[in-house]
Design an enzyme around this catalytic site. Structure first.
Site, PDB file in Angstrom:
ATOM      1  N   CYS A 336       0.819  -1.219   0.000  1.00 19.23           N
ATOM      2  CA  CYS A 336       0.000   0.000   0.000  1.00 19.23           C
ATOM      3  C   CYS A 336       0.855   1.273   0.000  1.00 19.23           C
ATOM      4  CB  CYS A 336      -1.009  -0.038   1.136  1.00 19.23           C
ATOM      5  SG  CYS A 336      -2.501   0.840   0.665  1.00 19.23           S
ATOM      6  N   HIS A 420      -4.044  -5.165   0.320  1.00 24.29           N
ATOM      7  CA  HIS A 420      -3.618  -5.745   1.589  1.00 24.29           C
ATOM      8  C   HIS A 420      -3.669  -7.268   1.605  1.00 24.29           C
ATOM      9  CE1 HIS A 420      -3.176  -1.944   3.732  1.00 24.29           C
ATOM     10  NE2 HIS A 420      -4.066  -1.531   2.843  1.00 24.29           N
ATOM     11  N   GLU A 422      -2.569  -9.107   3.775  1.00 29.05           N
ATOM     12  CA  GLU A 422      -2.804  -9.551   5.164  1.00 29.05           C
ATOM     13  C   GLU A 422      -4.294  -9.474   5.518  1.00 29.05           C
ATOM     14  OE1 GLU A 422      -1.861  -6.626   4.311  1.00 29.05           O
ATOM     15  OE2 GLU A 422      -2.776  -5.114   5.612  1.00 29.05           O
TER      16      GLU A 422
HETATM   17  N1  LIG Z   1      -3.314   1.729   3.384  1.00 32.41           N
HETATM   18  C1  LIG Z   1      -2.372   2.532   2.959  1.00 32.41           C
HETATM   19  O1  LIG Z   1      -1.178   2.292   3.064  1.00 32.41           O
HETATM   20  C2  LIG Z   1      -2.839   3.828   2.359  1.00 32.41           C
HETATM   21  C3  LIG Z   1      -1.848   4.441   1.446  1.00 32.41           C
HETATM   22  C4  LIG Z   1      -2.089   5.917   1.225  1.00 32.41           C
HETATM   23  N2  LIG Z   1      -2.127   6.581   2.455  1.00 32.41           N
HETATM   24  C5  LIG Z   1      -3.346   6.144   0.431  1.00 32.41           C
HETATM   25  O2  LIG Z   1      -4.353   6.588   0.973  1.00 32.41           O
HETATM   26  O3  LIG Z   1      -3.329   5.871  -0.745  1.00 32.41           O
END
Ligand SMILES: NC(=O)CC[C@H](N)C(=O)O
Length: 446
Positions: A336, A420, A422
């Protein structure tokens, strides 16, 4: 329509009992239903007693404008969006005034994991699932030690909890953590507005002394783009992590016989990333977001993980520099925010999406195999694949909008996912990505 079962399901019965007990039980916040009423269930040698707790938020009486006491709660909160719309609602959790970006999350379950995902810092999470709070909260479903989000917006707050793991109601949990929540608001209409107009800044307030215009002004002045939110959620000092996924929940049955030392950069890391890596045989050192790359490389780790984290990846040049200093030297995995930082470190660009992806039901295609996973997602920014250098390959796309969902740069032993693996909450389809990282570290060891 099929005839209703002779014995109503336990949850439904708990609800109706809870409703009829409401008046009598107003002074107490919880009660345990007796065995005949709950249908004490016997499963093998284990006995489950079903515990129902009445959520306190719905019990509060309210004084109306005419000065008379009503035995139900009245609207006492407002959500004012930067487009000038004002949504009245009922409050639960903390009271006060908070500003943040409103995002909608389409997960059907897992509100506790969502509340404790540090990537929601600076945001209000609106759950599109209309019924929230029915499973309460429990100490095992935390994704971090704190709630960093601005607040929770829901349609309906369950009047009771009924789950064998429940230790506390959602409302009490939010009060303890000083997090605002509102319910009895048209979450469907707000979601449609966000989908049509893009994400919006909003102000949540229970303060009746502030006018709508004052709240609107606060919303319009507040900015989230270009702000470093990672520094507010990362750990203060390095630490070792050794907890695996609990054996009760473990679904991977062939643990690696080899051990790998992974250094995980905490940009707002979710605990389940650490649990899954440990279940795959990793020994993990977690380091703060600003930890020098040279010190990490001195540890001679088998691999480095760049975690998820809140906010704009373009607002944290120090983290991009760290990633640049590490990639190509050891195998790396970005998740992410980690994926977005890798994109930037390779010379690519990130951009803000219209309303982002938040939920546990996003189809993603692995372009290498054609396999489609249903994935858990939470991001507002994405990597522009056109901006990436030659050698960096897009491995995954989000099938809802074809945005870049994964990268690989074989020469650099680098892999990253925009979503994700996970889960927590969400489906486990992409758990295999951790196995891929293990293979990457293994091939580097040979
Ligand atoms: N879950 C995250 O790592 C979010 C990544 C980043 N903050 C976004 O909003 O795109």
């Amino acid at each position: 329509m099929a005839a209703p079962p002779a014995t109503a399901p336990a949850t439904a019965r708990c609800l109706s009992v809870a409703k009829s007990c409401w008046a009598a039980e107003r002074s107490s916040s919880s009660f345990v239903l007796s065995a005949p009423a709950t249908g004490l269930r016997q499963s093998g040698s284990r006995v489950f007693s079903i515990r129902a707790k009445v959520a306190t938020g719905l019990q509060r009486a309210c004084i109306a404008d005419d000065g008379a006491e009503r035995p139900w709660k009245l609207s006492d909160a407002r959500l004012v969006l930067e487009d000038g719309s004002v949504w009245t609602a009922k409050s639960f959790g903390a009271s006060g005034t908070q500003v943040g970006e409103v995002v909608f999350n389409t997960s059907l379950t897992g509100y506790q994991e969502i509340l404790t995902d540090p990537s929601y810092a600076g945001q209000f999470v609106l759950m599109t699932n209309p019924h929230i709070g029915n499973t309460g909260v429990n100490p095992d479903d935390e994704e971090s030690n704190q709630c960093f989000l601005g607040g929770l917006i829901i349609r309906n707050l369950s009047i009771c909890t009924s789950n064998w793991r429940c230790k506390e109601t959602l409302e009490k949990y939010l009060i303890k953590r000083n997090i605002m929540g509102i319910y009895d608001v048209d979450t469907r209409a707000i979601t449609r507005r966000l989908r049509e107009d893009g994400s919006l800044i909003g102000v949540l307030s229970t303060d009746q002394s502030l006018t709508d215009n004052e709240l609107l002004e606060m919303a319009q002045k507040w900015k989230i783009v270009g702000v470093d939110l990672i520094s507010g959620v990362t750990c203060d000092a390095p630490y070792e992590w050794s907890d695996k996924t609990d054996s009760e929940w473990e679904f991977k049955r062939d643990p690696s016989s080899e051990t790998f030392h992974v250094v995980a950069y905490d940009f707002g890391i979710k605990h389940n990333i650490l649990r899954r890596l440990t279940s795959y045989g990793c020994k993990i050192t977690v380091v703060p977001a600003n930890w020098p790359a040279s010190e990490v490389l001195n540890l001679k780790p088998n691999g480095v993980l760049f975690s998820n984290g809140p906010g704009d990846p373009a607002a944290v040049p120090y983290a991009v520099k760290t990633v640049q200093e590490i990639i190509g030297k050891v195998p790396v995995f970005g998740i992410c925010m980690g994926h977005q930082l890798i994109g930037q470190a390779l010379g690519g660009k990130t951009f803000k999406m219209k309303f982002g992806h938040h939920g546990g039901n996003h189809p993603v295609c692995d372009l290498r195999s054609g396999r489609v996973d249903i994935s858990a997602q939470n991001h507002n920014y994405a990597v522009d694949p056109e901006s990436l250098p030659e050698g960096a390959k897009v491995t995954h796309v989000n099938l809802n909008d074809n945005s870049c969902a994964g990268l690989q740069y074989s020469k650099m032993k680098l892999m990253s996912l925009q979503y994700h693996p996970e889960s927590s909450p969400g489906p486990h389809d992409s758990d295999t990505a951790f196995g891929e990282f293990i293979e990457l570290m293994k091939s580097n060891r040979l």
